[in-house]
Every structure is written in C-alpha cells, then in structure tokens.
Scaffold this motif. Sequence first.
Motif, short mmCIF file in Angstrom:
data_model
loop_
_atom_site.label_atom_id
_atom_site.label_comp_id
_atom_site.label_asym_id
_atom_site.label_seq_id
_atom_site.Cartn_x
_atom_site.Cartn_y
_atom_site.Cartn_z
N HIS A 89 0.84 -1.19 0.00
CA HIS A 89 0.00 0.00 0.00
C HIS A 89 0.89 1.25 0.00
O HIS A 89 2.00 1.23 0.52
CB HIS A 89 -0.90 0.00 1.24
N ARG A 90 0.38 2.32 -0.57
CA ARG A 90 1.15 3.55 -0.70
C ARG A 90 1.79 3.97 0.62
O ARG A 90 1.13 4.02 1.66
CB ARG A 90 0.25 4.68 -1.21
N PHE A 91 3.08 4.24 0.58
CA PHE A 91 3.91 4.72 1.67
C PHE A 91 4.32 3.66 2.69
O PHE A 91 5.02 3.98 3.66
CB PHE A 91 3.27 5.91 2.40
N ASP A 92 3.90 2.39 2.54
CA ASP A 92 4.45 1.33 3.39
C ASP A 92 5.97 1.42 3.32
O ASP A 92 6.54 1.52 2.23
CB ASP A 92 4.01 -0.05 2.90
N GLN A 93 6.65 1.33 4.47
CA GLN A 93 8.10 1.55 4.46
C GLN A 93 8.79 0.90 5.65
O GLN A 93 8.18 0.67 6.70
CB GLN A 93 8.40 3.05 4.48
N CYS A 94 10.09 0.63 5.50
CA CYS A 94 10.92 0.16 6.61
C CYS A 94 12.37 0.45 6.27
O CYS A 94 12.76 0.46 5.10
CB CYS A 94 10.72 -1.33 6.89
N GLY A 95 13.18 0.72 7.30
CA GLY A 95 14.58 1.02 7.02
C GLY A 95 15.35 1.41 8.25
O GLY A 95 15.03 1.00 9.37
N ILE A 96 16.38 2.25 8.05
CA ILE A 96 17.24 2.69 9.14
C ILE A 96 16.72 4.03 9.68
O ILE A 96 16.06 4.78 8.97
CB ILE A 96 18.72 2.82 8.72
N VAL A 97 17.07 4.30 10.94
CA VAL A 97 16.60 5.53 11.57
C VAL A 97 17.61 5.98 12.62
O VAL A 97 18.32 5.16 13.21
CB VAL A 97 15.21 5.31 12.23
N MET A 98 17.71 7.28 12.81
CA MET A 98 18.37 7.86 13.98
C MET A 98 17.36 8.84 14.57
O MET A 98 17.18 9.94 14.06
CB MET A 98 19.66 8.58 13.63
N TYR A 99 16.68 8.42 15.61
CA TYR A 99 15.62 9.21 16.22
C TYR A 99 16.14 9.78 17.54
O TYR A 99 16.34 9.04 18.51
CB TYR A 99 14.39 8.34 16.45
N LEU A 100 16.39 11.10 17.56
CA LEU A 100 16.88 11.75 18.76
C LEU A 100 15.73 12.26 19.62
O LEU A 100 15.71 12.06 20.83
CB LEU A 100 17.82 12.90 18.38
N ASP A 101 14.78 12.94 18.99
CA ASP A 101 13.53 13.35 19.62
C ASP A 101 12.55 13.64 18.49
O ASP A 101 12.88 13.47 17.32
CB ASP A 101 13.72 14.56 20.55
N SER A 102 11.35 14.07 18.83
CA SER A 102 10.30 14.19 17.82
C SER A 102 10.63 15.19 16.72
O SER A 102 10.10 15.09 15.61
CB SER A 102 8.98 14.60 18.49
N GLU A 103 11.54 16.14 16.98
CA GLU A 103 11.85 17.17 16.00
C GLU A 103 13.24 17.07 15.41
O GLU A 103 13.65 17.93 14.63
CB GLU A 103 11.63 18.56 16.62
N ASN A 104 13.98 16.03 15.76
CA ASN A 104 15.35 15.85 15.27
C ASN A 104 15.61 14.37 15.01
O ASN A 104 15.81 13.60 15.95
CB ASN A 104 16.36 16.40 16.28
N TRP A 105 15.60 13.99 13.73
CA TRP A 105 15.80 12.59 13.36
C TRP A 105 16.07 12.48 11.87
O TRP A 105 15.87 13.42 11.11
CB TRP A 105 14.59 11.75 13.75
N LEU A 106 16.51 11.31 11.45
CA LEU A 106 16.66 10.99 10.04
C LEU A 106 16.23 9.56 9.80
O LEU A 106 16.23 8.73 10.72
CB LEU A 106 18.08 11.25 9.54
N LYS A 107 15.85 9.26 8.56
CA LYS A 107 15.48 7.89 8.21
C LYS A 107 15.79 7.65 6.74
O LYS A 107 15.88 8.59 5.93
CB LYS A 107 14.00 7.63 8.48
N GLY A 108 16.01 6.38 6.39
CA GLY A 108 16.22 5.96 5.01
C GLY A 108 15.44 4.69 4.75
O GLY A 108 15.45 3.77 5.59
N SER A 109 14.74 4.62 3.61
CA SER A 109 13.87 3.46 3.36
C SER A 109 13.45 3.41 1.90
O SER A 109 13.73 4.31 1.12
CB SER A 109 12.62 3.54 4.24
#
Length: 222
Positions: A89-109
Amino acid sequence: MRSQMEEQQAENTGGKEAKMKMNEFQWTRQPKEYKIQEDKIEITTEPHTDLWQRTYYHFRNDNAPVLQMETEEQYFSFVVKTDFSGSHHRFDQCGIVMYLDSENWLKGSVEYENEEYQHLGSVVTNGGYSDWATTVIDASIKSMWYRFSRREDDYCIECSRDGINYSQMRICHMNKGGGKIRFGIYACSPEDSSFTAVFSKMAVMECQWKAHEGQPPEESFS
C-alpha cells in the motif's frame, strides 16, 4: 561456515564488524506485534503510523515504531538488510533511523507507491522541519541493505542491493547529532495498511565513510 558473500562483506570492512546483540536495542515506541530472534527482527506495522514534521504537508506524524541502541562513538557504520516483500500500500516503508527526539531525526527506506514503482529515499528532520529526497526504483525490488555512517555530527546514508556495493543516498548534518545518539530500525504504514518488515544481517563496524581528502576545511574563497 560463512558464505562467499559474507566473506566479501568482511573483506570490504577489514573484517572488523561486530554482530549486533538484540538486547542492546530498546524500543522508543513499541508496536503491538513484533518478533525478535537472534538473527532477525520482524515488525508488523499498524495503520496510520509515520514519522514526518511540518514541511509542505504542514501536518505532523510521530508515532512509528522505532527500535534503537545508544552510543557516544563518534566514528562508526551500522549495516542492516531489510525485506519488505509484504509491502503493498502507498507509503508502506521500513529502514534505518536515527531518532533523537520528535523534531530531530533521520530515516532511510523504500516507500511503496504502486505495482509499477516505489521510492528509495531519505528524510532529514532538523528543528521540527522535514525534507524528503527520493529516486524511483522498480516495484519488483523487495529487499534493500542500508549503511548508516557517523563522523561526529555529520552523517551518511547508503544503500545496496547485495550488501557489498553501496551507493550514496544522502550526506547531512544533524544539529543535535554531536553527542550521545540513538540509531536503529523502524517500520510504518502511514495510510490504512499493515505489513511485516524483516530486518537481518545487522552489524556495527569501523566507519566506512572515509575522511574527505579534497578541499581543506574552511578554506578561504577570497
């Protein structure tokens, strides 16, 4: 015995990689359904889960399951293989993440789009505003390796189809990424969908993102 591919991976990293211990990971947000085994992790997504902050769409989503470990190490790489055969389904995703807090993070998928194509991409969020960089790939691709590398407060995300040959997706700076960080994996389904993401081959190793050898830092342009 290790497979030929595993031998090649070890050779590419100087043989100095450490297999992840599952008890090193902690949930930032725990899904209702998951399975953690010695050699893989499965996360079943729930509908309407996502990570996104403000930009363009103006809404904010901060409820995706995130499983991470903590470190103060300034130079390292983290590798994981993802299998998203169940995404549909559209936007289903999984991958790597660096989640520091709700306003500072990155992800790749890889984000599913339709039966013809999907988006391989990354999102970087600094100070509560997200960007989104993507490239189109064929919908037949159902597995992807990611390599997340840190050099102090700068980061590199790479991807690979075989776990050997990696291509750069993104280099970025994280405003709050200079000290202790948390990094790991995530999966989500932003719309009315659910699928099971599978993560395996996780390892931490010496930083594979080499120091820049070109223009010296802060060189004058005058």
